[in-house]
Design a protein around this motif. Structure first.
Motif, short mmCIF file in Angstrom:
data_model
loop_
_atom_site.label_atom_id
_atom_site.label_comp_id
_atom_site.label_asym_id
_atom_site.label_seq_id
_atom_site.Cartn_x
_atom_site.Cartn_y
_atom_site.Cartn_z
N LYS A 56 53.21 -30.81 20.83
CA LYS A 56 51.68 -31.00 20.77
C LYS A 56 50.44 -30.32 21.03
O LYS A 56 49.69 -30.95 20.93
N LYS A 57 50.74 -29.31 21.06
CA LYS A 57 50.14 -27.64 20.51
C LYS A 57 49.67 -27.34 18.53
O LYS A 57 50.17 -27.85 17.90
N LEU A 58 48.71 -27.22 18.25
CA LEU A 58 48.37 -26.49 17.40
C LEU A 58 49.75 -25.41 16.37
O LEU A 58 49.32 -24.35 17.54
N TYR A 122 41.20 -23.00 20.62
CA TYR A 122 40.13 -23.67 21.43
C TYR A 122 40.72 -25.09 22.34
O TYR A 122 40.76 -24.93 23.19
N ILE A 123 41.12 -25.64 21.27
CA ILE A 123 41.55 -26.67 21.35
C ILE A 123 43.47 -26.75 22.32
O ILE A 123 43.89 -27.71 23.55
N ALA A 133 47.42 -32.31 19.32
CA ALA A 133 46.74 -32.48 18.69
C ALA A 133 47.63 -32.13 17.63
O ALA A 133 48.74 -31.29 17.24
N GLU A 134 47.08 -32.53 16.20
CA GLU A 134 47.67 -32.11 14.77
C GLU A 134 46.80 -31.75 14.07
O GLU A 134 46.08 -32.90 13.78
N VAL A 176 43.80 -35.48 18.10
CA VAL A 176 44.10 -36.03 19.07
C VAL A 176 44.57 -36.60 19.50
O VAL A 176 43.51 -38.13 19.86
N GLY A 177 44.95 -36.75 20.28
CA GLY A 177 45.23 -38.28 20.91
C GLY A 177 47.00 -37.68 22.41
O GLY A 177 46.72 -36.65 22.65
N GLY A 178 47.26 -38.82 23.09
CA GLY A 178 48.07 -39.03 23.96
C GLY A 178 47.40 -40.03 25.24
O GLY A 178 46.15 -41.23 24.83
#
Length: 254
Positions: A56-58, A122-123, A133-134, A176-178
């Motif tokens: 899920k994270k960068l 930050y994200i 996020a990708e 970014v999504g979800g």
């Protein structure tokens, strides 16, 4: 004798005729019943068609490209500072893969590892369990050379200082999504767009769809033949001498 105003006379006449109803209403407290109309209720969005990836994270970007991109001796080679990597529109990575939200570049430029690492920290700190996020850009791969402080000009190309990632106009930088809405993501993506070394904006699937529909509508309903492309190619007022080949290729947009 004091004169009685018109409003006072109206009140006294009303009180005399409805004295019993007034006394009864003042003696008993009013009871209020809360009610909501169906039209005022906001329907909750449906997130059944959203697929959240496993990671899920960068991820962390490499500061230096792997040895596979180097020469046989595993040493990086200096390259020419070619602007073709960041000139013109992005032909491939200009649409959202997940169909939600992202950051899009409006001009060409270069992204360094400092930008990517700052966005990642930050994200990732703002993501929740129902968000992801990708990256949509590759790690830094183009070398940038720089001479040391106090050195004289000449004597060949200097050593490599750092690596950058070239970006063209229209490139999607990240997504970014979800289970989130545009208002929840706007502040986070605005911070990323403001830190870009070039102009960038926040986009969503609805924004891209409206822009595509408007572009098609203008192309089909435009009755004015004197566009930039038409005037440049027909050399109106001898304008070709002041235009570059890229102005003729992209109609002065990039």
């Amino acid at each position: 004798m004091m004169s009685v105003t018109m409003s006072t006379k109206v009140f006294l006449n009303f009180y005399n005729t409805n004295a019993a109803w007034v006394i009864k209403s003042l003696s008993k407290p009013h009871s209020y019943v809360q009610s909501a109309a169906y039209m005022k209720i906001k329907v909750a969005p449906n997130y059944d068609d959203i697929e959240i990836p496993e990671k899920k994270k960068l991820r962390m970007m490499d500061k230096v490209p792997p040895p596979v991109l180097h020469t046989a001796s595993n040493l990086a080679v200096q390259q020419r500072s070619e602007a073709k990597y960041c000139r013109g529109p992005e032909p491939i990575h200009n649409k959202l893969n997940y169909g939600q939200y992202g950051v899009q570049a409006l001009d060409g430029g270069y992204l360094s590892h400092k930008h990517m690492d700052a966005w990642r920290l930050y994200i990732n700190s703002k993501l929740t369990n129902v968000m992801f996020a990708e990256w949509r850009i590759e790690p830094p791969w183009k070398p940038v050379t720089k001479k040391g402080t106090g050195k004289r000009m000449g004597k060949g190309k200097s050593s490599i200082s750092h690596y950058v990632t070239p970006v063209k106009a229209g490139r999607i930088l990240l997504e970014v999504g979800g289970e989130i809405e545009y208002k929840q993501v706007y502040k986070m993506l605005r911070h990323v767009a403001a830190q870009c070394p070039f102009d960038a904006r926040i986009i969503s699937a609805e924004i891209l769809q409206k822009e595509a529909e408007q572009k098609n509508w203008i192309a089909t309903n435009n009755l004015n033949p004197f566009s930039f492309r038409y005037c440049a190619r027909n050399n109106f007022l001898g304008i070709k001498k002041d235009l570059s080949p890229y102005d003729l290729k992209w109609s002065g947009k990039y």
